[in-house]
Design a protein around this motif. Structure first.
Motif, PDB file in Angstrom:
ATOM      1  N   THR A  96      -9.194  25.560  13.004  1.00 32.24           N
ATOM      2  CA  THR A  96      -7.848  25.661  12.433  1.00 32.24           C
ATOM      3  C   THR A  96      -7.361  27.106  12.438  1.00 32.24           C
ATOM      4  N   ARG A 114      -8.309  29.439  14.476  1.00 32.57           N
ATOM      5  CA  ARG A 114      -8.028  29.749  15.892  1.00 32.57           C
ATOM      6  C   ARG A 114      -6.684  29.163  16.301  1.00 32.57           C
ATOM      7  N   ALA A 115      -6.403  27.939  15.874  1.00 37.03           N
ATOM      8  CA  ALA A 115      -5.123  27.301  16.217  1.00 37.03           C
ATOM      9  C   ALA A 115      -3.949  28.080  15.615  1.00 37.03           C
ATOM     10  N   GLU A 116      -4.102  28.587  14.413  1.00 38.60           N
ATOM     11  CA  GLU A 116      -3.028  29.379  13.801  1.00 38.60           C
ATOM     12  C   GLU A 116      -2.807  30.680  14.577  1.00 38.60           C
ATOM     13  N   ASP A 118      -3.539  31.166  17.796  1.00 37.23           N
ATOM     14  CA  ASP A 118      -2.954  30.776  19.081  1.00 37.23           C
ATOM     15  C   ASP A 118      -1.461  30.480  18.940  1.00 37.23           C
TER      16      ASP A 118
END
Length: 144
Positions: free
Chosen positions: A47, A49-51, A53
C-alpha cells in the motif's frame, strides 16, 4: 566559513554535546524488530508503494532535499523529498495524498521528520547526521 555560519556550527556542536550527555550516541544499526511500529509499516509495504507510485504517476513535484532543508546537503546526484512531517509539524496538504502511509507513521512515537525520499540513479549521500538525536528508519520502496 562566514561569521554567521561559524556561529551556527558552534551552536550545533554545543547542542550535540548536551544531547550526548543525556542520550549517549549509538553508532550502529538497531534491530528493527525491537521497535513495535516497524512490523505494521513493513506489512503495509504494498500500500505504501502504491501511494508513492500514485504520487509519481500524477507528476507531483518532489523538491530537491536541499530546497526543503534550505542548504546544500553534500549529495552527489539528485535527492528529492516529499514531506509528510517536518520537524514535528504534519503537512496535511501532503498527508491527504498518502493517507495510509501517514496513518502508519503517525503511530511512531516522537516523529519529527517523515516522508518519501527519492535517490535518483547514481546518487551518493555522504556520511551525515543531523543536529539532534534521532532514530532513522528507511523502508526501500523502489530499489533497482
Amino acid at each position: 566559513m562566514g561569521l554567521a555560519a561559524g556561529a551556527v556550527e558552534r551552536l550545533l556542536q554545543v547542542d550535540q554535546r548536551l544531547l550526548e550527555r543525556r542520550h549517549p550516541r549509538v553508532d550502529g544499526p538497531l534491530d528493527p524488530a525491537s521497535q513495535p511500529w516497524v512490523a505494521p509499516i513493513e506489512s503495509a509495504y504494498p500500500t505504501i508503494r502504491a501511494e508513492l507510485d500514485a504520487l509519481l504517476d500524477a507528476g507531483v513535484r518532489f523538491p530537491e532535499t536541499s530546497e526543503v532543508v534550505g542548504q546544500d546537503q553534500g549529495n552527489e546526484g539528485r535527492w528529492s523529498t516529499y514531506m509528510l512531517c517536518a520537524y514535528g509539524r504534519w503537512l496535511e496538504f501532503n498527508c491527504v495524498r498518502a493517507p495510509v502511509t501517514t496513518e502508519l507513521v503517525r503511530a511512531v512515537p516522537h516523529v519529527q521528520i517523515a516522508g518519501f525520499a527519492v535517490l535518483h540513479g547514481g546518487t551518493h549521500l555522504p556520511r551525515h547526521r543531523g543536529p539532534s538525536k534521532a532514530l532513522r528508519y528507511h523502508l526501500g520502496l523502489r530499489v533497482p
